[in-house]
Design a protein around this motif. Sequence first.
Motif, PDB file in Angstrom:
ATOM      1  N   ASP A   1      -7.894   9.176  -2.693  1.00  0.00           N
ATOM      2  CA  ASP A   1      -8.874   8.201  -3.218  1.00  0.00           C
ATOM      3  C   ASP A   1      -8.454   6.784  -2.845  1.00  0.00           C
ATOM      4  O   ASP A   1      -9.275   5.976  -2.425  1.00  0.00           O
ATOM      5  N   TYR A   2      -7.173   6.509  -3.020  1.00  0.00           N
ATOM      6  CA  TYR A   2      -6.652   5.161  -2.729  1.00  0.00           C
ATOM      7  C   TYR A   2      -6.863   4.830  -1.244  1.00  0.00           C
ATOM      8  O   TYR A   2      -7.290   3.732  -0.900  1.00  0.00           O
TER       9      TYR A   2
ATOM     10  N   TYR B   1      -9.139   5.929   0.753  1.00  0.00           N
ATOM     11  CA  TYR B   1     -10.561   5.627   1.016  1.00  0.00           C
ATOM     12  C   TYR B   1     -10.954   4.268   0.435  1.00  0.00           C
ATOM     13  O   TYR B   1     -11.640   3.488   1.091  1.00  0.00           O
ATOM     14  N   GLN B   2     -10.455   3.975  -0.760  1.00  0.00           N
ATOM     15  CA  GLN B   2     -10.766   2.661  -1.383  1.00  0.00           C
ATOM     16  C   GLN B   2     -10.278   1.508  -0.512  1.00  0.00           C
ATOM     17  O   GLN B   2     -10.925   0.483  -0.391  1.00  0.00           O
ATOM     18  N   GLN B   3      -9.104   1.675   0.057  1.00  0.00           N
ATOM     19  CA  GLN B   3      -8.469   0.607   0.839  1.00  0.00           C
ATOM     20  C   GLN B   3      -8.874   0.635   2.326  1.00  0.00           C
ATOM     21  O   GLN B   3      -8.380  -0.169   3.108  1.00  0.00           O
ATOM     22  N   HIS B   4      -9.707   1.606   2.691  1.00  0.00           N
ATOM     23  CA  HIS B   4     -10.123   1.784   4.100  1.00  0.00           C
ATOM     24  C   HIS B   4      -8.908   1.883   5.019  1.00  0.00           C
ATOM     25  O   HIS B   4      -8.860   1.272   6.095  1.00  0.00           O
TER      26      HIS B   4
ATOM     27  N   ARG C   1      -8.162   3.863   9.352  1.00  0.00           N
ATOM     28  CA  ARG C   1      -9.472   4.016   9.987  1.00  0.00           C
ATOM     29  C   ARG C   1      -9.453   3.418  11.381  1.00  0.00           C
ATOM     30  O   ARG C   1      -8.763   2.430  11.599  1.00  0.00           O
TER      31      ARG C   1
ATOM     32  N   GLN D   1      -5.192  11.518  -5.857  1.00  0.00           N
ATOM     33  CA  GLN D   1      -5.111  10.078  -6.180  1.00  0.00           C
ATOM     34  C   GLN D   1      -4.771   9.264  -4.934  1.00  0.00           C
ATOM     35  O   GLN D   1      -5.302   8.179  -4.734  1.00  0.00           O
TER      36      GLN D   1
ATOM     37  N   GLN E   1       0.833  -1.217   0.000  1.00  0.00           N
ATOM     38  CA  GLN E   1       0.000   0.000   0.000  1.00  0.00           C
ATOM     39  C   GLN E   1       0.863   1.262   0.000  1.00  0.00           C
ATOM     40  O   GLN E   1       0.568   2.229  -0.706  1.00  0.00           O
TER      41      GLN E   1
END
Length: 225
Positions: A216-217, A219-222, A225, A213, A66
Motif C-alpha cells: 500500500d505504501y 502505491y501511495q508513494q508512487h 514506477r 502494508q 521511504q
Amino acid sequence: MVRTNSNFSTAETKRIGIFGGTFDPVHLGHIGSAKALLAAQNLDQIYFMPCQQHPHDKRPMANAEQRLAMLNLALQGQSSFHVDDRELARSGKSFTVDSLIDIREEVGEQAVLIFLLGSDAFPEFHRWQRWETIFSLANVAVIERANEKSVHAIEAVELKQKINQAVDFVDAPCGQMTIASLPPYPVSSTLLREQLLQASAISSLLTEFMSPQVLDYIYQQHLYR
Ligand code: ATP
C-alpha cells in the motif's frame, strides 16, 4: 572496542542478530530468513539496519525515509524485530564495521552478536572495510540463498578457512561463523522492483513476498514506477 572471542556466553547472555541491507524494498526473503535464524540461533532480537550509502555504490531507488518507513510497516508488532536507523543518521558510506563498533559498546562485552548476510553477498566479504575486525566484534551467519552458489563453493582463501571452521550453533560473543540452511525464499528486491515497474495489476509475486502494508505504501508513494 575490538575484542577477542575468549568469553563464552551463558544462558542469561543477550543474543542479538544484526541484519544490514538496502531494503529497497524489504520483503519476505529478509523477514522469513530472519525469523528462521531467530529460532535456529535462539536470538533475543534482530536489528534490521538499513544502509545510507552502500559501500559499493549500489544506489537505492527509494530514499532513506521511504526505506525506513517500509521497514517499520513490515516489522510493526513483532517485538523480536527492531529497526536500527544508525546508518541513516550517519553521513558517508555505511561501513558495517563502524556500526558494529557502536553496537558492541551499547550491548557490552558478553553479548553474543551475529551479523547476518545472504550467500550472494558473502563471496565479497573479504573486500569489506576491515572485515577481520568485523569478526572481532561479532559472529557472522551466512544464509544460503535460493539460486545462488553455495557458500561451500567459495574460493577466496581468506573466507575458506572461516567456512571450514563454521559451527552449527554460535556460542561466543564474536569470532565464529555459521552457515544457515534455512527454507529458501526465491525473491529479491530487484525482482519485486521489476514486477512493480512492469505489472499494471498487483501480481501474485508481490502479494506472496511483500506485506500488504508495504505494498500500500509503495502505491501511495508512487515508488518503483
Ligand atoms: P537487491 O535485489 O536490490 O540487490 P536484495 O533482495 O538482495 O536486494 P538487500 O537489501 O540488498 O536485498 O539485502 C540485505 C541482505 O539480505 C543481504 O545480505 C542479502 O543477501 C539478504 N537477502 C536478500 N534477499 C534474501 C533472500 N531471499 N533470502 C535470504 N537472504 C536474503
